[in-house]
Design a protein around this motif. Structure first.
Motif, PDB file in Angstrom:
ATOM      1  N   GLN A 198      12.607  69.787   1.700  1.00  0.00           N
ATOM      2  CA  GLN A 198      13.520  69.480   1.105  1.00  0.00           C
ATOM      3  C   GLN A 198      14.196  70.751  -0.046  1.00  0.00           C
ATOM      4  O   GLN A 198      13.272  71.735  -0.395  1.00  0.00           O
ATOM      5  N   SER A 199      15.279  70.708  -0.319  1.00  0.00           N
ATOM      6  CA  SER A 199      15.595  71.632  -1.267  1.00  0.00           C
ATOM      7  C   SER A 199      15.381  71.905  -2.680  1.00  0.00           C
ATOM      8  O   SER A 199      15.504  72.936  -3.532  1.00  0.00           O
ATOM      9  N   TYR A 200      15.455  70.470  -2.877  1.00  0.00           N
ATOM     10  CA  TYR A 200      14.446  70.363  -4.404  1.00  0.00           C
ATOM     11  C   TYR A 200      13.375  70.662  -4.795  1.00  0.00           C
ATOM     12  O   TYR A 200      12.680  69.792  -3.663  1.00  0.00           O
ATOM     13  N   PRO A 259      17.805  65.677   4.510  1.00  0.00           N
ATOM     14  CA  PRO A 259      18.175  66.606   4.304  1.00  0.00           C
ATOM     15  C   PRO A 259      19.036  66.551   2.546  1.00  0.00           C
ATOM     16  O   PRO A 259      19.571  65.772   2.628  1.00  0.00           O
ATOM     17  N   GLY A 260      18.246  66.920   1.493  1.00  0.00           N
ATOM     18  CA  GLY A 260      18.735  66.290   0.480  1.00  0.00           C
ATOM     19  C   GLY A 260      18.485  65.611  -0.091  1.00  0.00           C
ATOM     20  O   GLY A 260      19.552  65.745  -1.335  1.00  0.00           O
ATOM     21  N   ALA A 300      17.277  65.928  -3.770  1.00  0.00           N
ATOM     22  CA  ALA A 300      18.113  66.533  -5.352  1.00  0.00           C
ATOM     23  C   ALA A 300      18.810  65.723  -5.354  1.00  0.00           C
ATOM     24  O   ALA A 300      19.359  65.496  -6.489  1.00  0.00           O
ATOM     25  N   ASP A 349      21.543  71.548   5.316  1.00  0.00           N
ATOM     26  CA  ASP A 349      21.048  70.094   3.935  1.00  0.00           C
ATOM     27  C   ASP A 349      22.444  70.633   2.489  1.00  0.00           C
ATOM     28  O   ASP A 349      22.240  71.983   2.671  1.00  0.00           O
ATOM     29  N   ARG A 379      21.847  72.252  -0.693  1.00  0.00           N
ATOM     30  CA  ARG A 379      21.199  73.249  -0.588  1.00  0.00           C
ATOM     31  C   ARG A 379      22.334  74.813  -0.265  1.00  0.00           C
ATOM     32  O   ARG A 379      22.730  75.750  -0.490  1.00  0.00           O
ATOM     33  N   ASP A 432      23.824  77.907  -2.367  1.00  0.00           N
ATOM     34  CA  ASP A 432      23.502  79.337  -1.854  1.00  0.00           C
ATOM     35  C   ASP A 432      24.848  79.915  -1.483  1.00  0.00           C
ATOM     36  O   ASP A 432      24.684  81.868  -1.304  1.00  0.00           O
ATOM     37  N   TYR A 477      18.758  78.675   9.357  1.00  0.00           N
ATOM     38  CA  TYR A 477      19.536  78.406   7.573  1.00  0.00           C
ATOM     39  C   TYR A 477      19.297  79.595   7.202  1.00  0.00           C
ATOM     40  O   TYR A 477      20.524  79.928   7.162  1.00  0.00           O
ATOM     41  N   ARG A 478      18.169  80.099   7.608  1.00  0.00           N
ATOM     42  CA  ARG A 478      17.746  81.693   7.248  1.00  0.00           C
ATOM     43  C   ARG A 478      19.130  82.346   7.176  1.00  0.00           C
ATOM     44  O   ARG A 478      19.949  83.420   6.683  1.00  0.00           O
ATOM     45  N   THR A 514      22.779  81.800   6.174  1.00  0.00           N
ATOM     46  CA  THR A 514      22.576  82.118   4.566  1.00  0.00           C
ATOM     47  C   THR A 514      23.086  83.739   4.194  1.00  0.00           C
ATOM     48  O   THR A 514      23.337  84.289   3.884  1.00  0.00           O
TER      49      THR A 514
END
Length: 743
Positions: free
Chosen positions: A27-29, A97-98, A101, A562, A565, A569, A672-673, A676
């Motif tokens: 999770q982003s949170y 996902p998400g 948050a 997500d 996120r 980002d 995803y890396r 971004t």
């Protein structure tokens, strides 16, 4: 102290446990702890939990010395919890996902209520299903907190532990704990809901609720389902001790009877031999706890509740049997009515078809009668401008009539006027196949615009992809395509693909894509209205994210990014706009956080925008996976990033005409890396991106010069010479008529 404690009881789920834990830890949170309770699982679950605890300090494992069952395992985890809020998650399910948050944001927005409720989606062993029955309630809840006494209809929310976030101090203050046995969620859920002063709803799907093919106790017939009576006896014992909750007794009495009658009606829960005993237990519960002045609801379930006061099981069984007989009779009646209506319409249509064709009547449709959009809309607009003698009539569904632009003449499928128009129209323009009903009359002209440049397999090529063609017949599709006279193409790639995918008697016309005229001819300020309408600052960089559907998953939606996120980002000065594939617009994809994120202003949801061209014009860059939108977007000469993290799975399930990762219109990210990093580093718009885009445009925007709609109207509707440089290619078929000669 963490914000959330997520309690995960674990027993015999080693095949699903990693997916469950990854969905939480990814999770982003991140302000949470996981309290995993190993309920003396006999398989490898304990070792998996210890492995995760060694890798992530947020995971704590409690190994029980004996198997205590789901409810008491939750209690054990609750004793170890330290978070402000407690969430329960079954170990064969997963978070979307998400979610965390979104929950954190909603709690802060509502001022830390007692209970927060969110939605779920059922994931069957053969694929994902739809949103829950409670989705309408969640959508209607609004932003304000409420109590169950104020809004009693919310007692109908899904009766489980894992679709809620409880304030831990509230949970402990009222001594809430789960009992042993099946249906342990019921008393805790109802007690918490009636005790809570402030309840809020989060209208988004938070849990993928796995419907296992085997091993689900609640769907295993047997005497254990009689445990439901002990659970509700405990609940009503609590209510009798609380005179301040007398208002809740009729409400929860109705919910209890509804739950019991539901279990009785399910053949996968109560066996036929046990049903008389189960029904007698419901009647006994009814006698003991009937509140004064209780009135059963209207409808079939209310009728069953009225029987409980006096009727034996035989009367209930007879009622159920009669209802089933009536349902069968009604289905047969409806089939008969439809057959008679179809014969009547057919005779009337045949009579109208003996009249001459109307050379000035053009019938349009787009997106399965979904409104005025796409290539047909561009052709219609040009025809109104340069050929006002042509009368255009749109075929649209009843549910979109109110959203049509002013002055658009239209008919609805199956109506009397539809058949009148279909019988006389000389020209038919569509971007998908017409249904089987309309008969192509000699002399009528069918123009098929398609819906962009093909990347994934279409038509006859789907014969090698049984999963992708599930639910429709390729031979029937080709019989409908046999009615095409002209197939519009924007590039030679499309021309070759359509002639292979649809081996039918049509002529390929190199007109370009009419809907792309506005992209090619866009001037300064194009897309400004979209930005103003959605409150996007003028100086923001707008990133359009347009994912496509996946054929390897039922329902077509796979959450690849997500969104919250990604929006964060991208950073200050950026706005993320999301446009879902049309087939996902009304499905659970909207509930996977998109609707909630749009409400909170985190992203802009452009899925329902009628003209995707306007959305493209308003953006500065496109991120997509394998959507055909990239071929149209290339006309704008703006950066495109292809996010291809599941390319192998996509091509295996659907097939592709080219390797978009090798012939991309810009940079390709495979994680995803990487995605971004492309934006953080600025590489998304570097020289290499521009070079790749130029090569792509040269190949796939070959005939798009801003005059496509004019070509179609002048050459195919008016019979004039083809304007501009585009040509008509005749692929070997014999196609007669003055129209072709004129071209």
């Amino acid at each position: 102290m963490p914000r959330f404690s997520i309690i995960v009881p674990v027993f015999k789920v080693q095949g699903y446990l990693r997916e469950c834990l990854d969905s939480v830890l990814g999770q982003s949170y991140g302000d949470f702890e996981v309290v995993a309770v190993d309920d003396r699982s006999p398989d490898g679950c304990g070792a998996i939990l210890d492995e995760y605890a060694d890798l992530d300090p947020r995971v704590r494992v409690l190994h029980l010395s004996e198997n205590v069952g789901l409810g008491r395992a939750r209690n054990a985890g609750l004793e170890q919890a330290k978070g402000d809020y407690v969430l329960f998650l079954d170990s064969d399910d997963a978070y979307t996902p998400g979610l965390l948050a979104a929950v954190a944001g909603r709690l802060a927005e509502a001022g830390d209520p007692d209970v927060l409720v969110f939605d779920h989606v059922r994931t069957h062993w053969w694929g994902r299903g739809g949103r829950s029955d409670a989705s309408a309630l969640l959508e209607a809840a609004g932003p304000d907190a409420f109590s169950l006494r104020e809004r009693p209809e919310y007692a109908g929310l899904f009766l489980v532990a894992w679709n809620k976030a409880y304030r831990r101090s509230f949970f402990q203050e009222h001594g809430l704990e789960y009992g042993p046995g099946l249906y342990e969620d019921a008393p805790v859920t109802y007690r918490s809901m009636v005790l809570a002063d402030r309840i809020v709803c989060l209208n988004r799907i938070g849990v993928e609720y796995r419907q296992r093919r085997q091993g689900a106790i609640t769907r295993t017939p047997g005497r254990r389902h009689f445990e439901i009576f002990r659970q509700y006896e405990g609940l009503f014992g609590f209510l009798q001790e609380r005179p301040d909750l007398v208002w809740a007794r009729p409400l929860l009495f109705e919910r209890a009877l509804d739950h019991m009658l539901f279990v009785l009606s399910r053949p996968d829960r109560v066996t036929p031999a046990d049903r008389p005993d189960f029904y007698r237990e419901i009647r006994a519960f009814h006698r003991r706890h009937l509140p004064e002045g209780f009135t059963p609801p209207e409808g079939p379930r209310g009728t069953e509740m009225r029987l409980l006061a006096s009727a034996p099981y035989a009367s209930y069984a007879a009622l159920r049997g009669l209802r089933e007989v009536r349902a069968v009779a009604e289905r047969n009646r409806q089939r008969t009515v439809r057959a008679v209506s179809a014969r009547t319409r057919g005779a009337w249509y045949a009579a109208r078809s003996r009249l001459p064709l109307d050379p000035h009547l053009v019938v349009y449709s787009s997106a399965h009668h979904g409104g005025v959009s796409g290539d047909p809309a561009a052709i219609h607009a040009m025809a109104r401008e340069i050929a006002p003698q042509l009368r255009g009539v749109w075929v649209v569904r009843e549910d979109v009539v109110d959203s049509l632009p002013p002055g658009v003449d239209h008919v609805t499928p199956g109506s009397a006027r539809f058949h009148a128009v279909a019988a006389r129209a000389a020209y038919w323009v569509n971007d998908v196949n017409w249904p089987g009903g309309p008969v192509k009359r000699p002399g009528s002209v069918h123009i098929h615009t398609h819906r962009g440049t093909p990347l994934k397999y279409m038509g006859a090529d789907l014969l090698t992809k049984p999963g992708a063609r599930h639910g429709f017949s390729v031979p029937q599709m080709l019989r409908r395509a046999d009615r095409w006279d002209y197939s519009l193409v924007a590039n030679r790639h499309s021309e070759l693909v359509w002639e292979r995918a649809y081996p039918c008697h049509f002529t390929s016309v190199r007109t370009g894509s009419p809907r792309n005229d506005v992209l090619v001819r866009a001037g300064e300020g194009a897309g400004r209205d979209f930005r103003l309408r959605h409150g996007i600052p003028e100086d923001h960089t707008v990133v359009l994210y347009a994912p496509t559907r996946r054929d390897y998953r039922r329902g077509g939606h796979v959450e690849r990014i997500d969104l919250a996120r990604f929006a964060a980002d991208l950073g200050e000065g950026h706005t993320l706009v999301v446009r879902l594939h049309p087939t996902l617009a009304s499905g659970p994809a909207r509930g996977m956080g998109l609707a909630d994120l749009a409400r909170r202003g985190t992203v802009v949801d452009a899925t329902d925008e009628p003209h995707v061209e306007e959305v493209m014009l308003a953006s500065d860059a496109l991120v997509t996976d394998y959507s055909a939108l990239m071929f149209d977007y290339a006309n704008l000469d703006r950066p495109i990033v292809v996010h291809a993290d599941d390319w192998a799975a996509f091509t295996a399930s659907r097939g592709a005409y080219l390797d978009i990762t090798a012939e991309a219109p810009g940079h390709v990210s495979r994680s995803y890396r990487e995605l971004t990093w492309l934006f953080a580093s600025g590489a998304w718009r570097d020289e290499e991106s521009a070079r790749l885009r130029a090569d792509f445009r040269g190949r796939f925007c070959e005939f798009d010069d801003g005059r496509a709609a004019e070509r179609v109207v002048r050459a195919l509707l008016l019979g004039e010479p083809m304007p501009g440089s585009a040509t008509v290619r005749i692929p070997g078929q014999t196609v007669g008529g003055d129209l072709l000669a004129a071209i």
